[in-house]
Design a protein around this motif. Structure first.
Motif, PDB file in Angstrom:
ATOM      1  N   LEU A  19      18.045 -68.384 -60.154  1.00  0.00           N
ATOM      2  CA  LEU A  19      17.586 -68.654 -61.597  1.00  0.00           C
ATOM      3  C   LEU A  19      18.947 -68.519 -62.473  1.00  0.00           C
ATOM      4  N   TYR A  20      19.102 -68.489 -63.793  1.00  0.00           N
ATOM      5  CA  TYR A  20      19.451 -68.724 -64.647  1.00  0.00           C
ATOM      6  C   TYR A  20      20.203 -67.137 -65.812  1.00  0.00           C
ATOM      7  N   GLY A  21      20.849 -66.065 -65.371  1.00  0.00           N
ATOM      8  CA  GLY A  21      20.296 -64.863 -66.134  1.00  0.00           C
ATOM      9  C   GLY A  21      21.594 -64.216 -66.688  1.00  0.00           C
ATOM     10  N   SER A  22      21.572 -63.402 -68.182  1.00  0.00           N
ATOM     11  CA  SER A  22      22.199 -63.246 -68.589  1.00  0.00           C
ATOM     12  C   SER A  22      22.342 -61.963 -69.079  1.00  0.00           C
ATOM     13  N   ASP A  23      21.305 -60.482 -68.250  1.00  0.00           N
ATOM     14  CA  ASP A  23      21.733 -59.654 -68.947  1.00  0.00           C
ATOM     15  C   ASP A  23      21.935 -58.583 -67.621  1.00  0.00           C
ATOM     16  N   PHE A  24      22.908 -58.936 -67.087  1.00  0.00           N
ATOM     17  CA  PHE A  24      24.454 -58.157 -66.426  1.00  0.00           C
ATOM     18  C   PHE A  24      25.339 -57.554 -67.797  1.00  0.00           C
ATOM     19  N   TYR A  25      24.918 -56.245 -67.585  1.00  0.00           N
ATOM     20  CA  TYR A  25      25.677 -55.508 -68.039  1.00  0.00           C
ATOM     21  C   TYR A  25      26.697 -55.092 -67.952  1.00  0.00           C
ATOM     22  N   VAL A  26      27.310 -55.647 -67.002  1.00  0.00           N
ATOM     23  CA  VAL A  26      29.270 -55.368 -67.238  1.00  0.00           C
ATOM     24  C   VAL A  26      29.731 -56.348 -67.726  1.00  0.00           C
ATOM     25  N   VAL A  27      29.215 -57.632 -67.470  1.00  0.00           N
ATOM     26  CA  VAL A  27      30.132 -58.472 -68.303  1.00  0.00           C
ATOM     27  C   VAL A  27      29.927 -58.595 -69.685  1.00  0.00           C
ATOM     28  N   HIS A  30      33.293 -57.779 -71.624  1.00  0.00           N
ATOM     29  CA  HIS A  30      33.685 -58.958 -71.990  1.00  0.00           C
ATOM     30  C   HIS A  30      33.865 -60.171 -73.323  1.00  0.00           C
ATOM     31  N   LYS A  31      32.323 -60.693 -72.660  1.00  0.00           N
ATOM     32  CA  LYS A  31      31.938 -61.715 -73.466  1.00  0.00           C
ATOM     33  C   LYS A  31      30.871 -61.766 -74.336  1.00  0.00           C
ATOM     34  N   SER A  32      30.514 -62.374 -75.722  1.00  0.00           N
ATOM     35  CA  SER A  32      29.150 -62.451 -75.775  1.00  0.00           C
ATOM     36  C   SER A  32      28.534 -63.207 -75.283  1.00  0.00           C
ATOM     37  N   ASP A  33      26.834 -62.644 -75.044  1.00  0.00           N
ATOM     38  CA  ASP A  33      25.596 -63.474 -74.472  1.00  0.00           C
ATOM     39  C   ASP A  33      26.201 -65.469 -74.933  1.00  0.00           C
TER      40      ASP A  33
END
Length: 77
Positions: A19-27, A30-33
Motif C-alpha cells: 500500500l502507498y502511504g505518506s504519513d511517516f513523520y521522519v520523511v 526532508h520533503k513535502s508530501d
C-alpha cells in the motif's frame, strides 16, 4: 527505496499486499508530501502506482474493485 519497491512489485506473491502511504513523520522533515508523491510517481510506472495507491487499498478495505472500461475510439469527422 524505489529499487526495493519495484523489486517487491515484481513479485507476484507480494505486489497485491503493498500500500502507498505518506504519513511517516521522519520523511516529512526532508520533503513535502507533494514532493514525496512526485518522486514516487516518477520512479514507478502508472500501473505500479495504481496498484499500490488505488487497487490494493480498495482490496484491503474490502471495497468493490475499480472497473476500467476501455475507451471508445474517437470518431474522425
Amino acid at each position: 527505496i524505489l529499487l526495493l519497491l519495484k523489486q517487491t512489485l515484481s513479485n507476484q506473491g507480494l505486489k497485491n499486499k503493498v500500500l502507498y502511504g505518506s504519513d511517516f513523520y521522519v520523511v516529512r522533515n526532508h520533503k513535502s508530501d507533494k514532493a514525496i508523491l512526485a518522486d514516487m510517481r516518477a520512479g514507478l510506472t502508472e500501473a505500479e502506482f495504481d496498484c499500490i495507491a488505488r487497487y490494493n487499498p480498495r482490496a484491503y478495505l474490502n471495497l468493490k474493485p475499480i472497473i476500467v472500461l476501455p475507451s471508445k475510439p474517437k470518431r474522425s469527422s
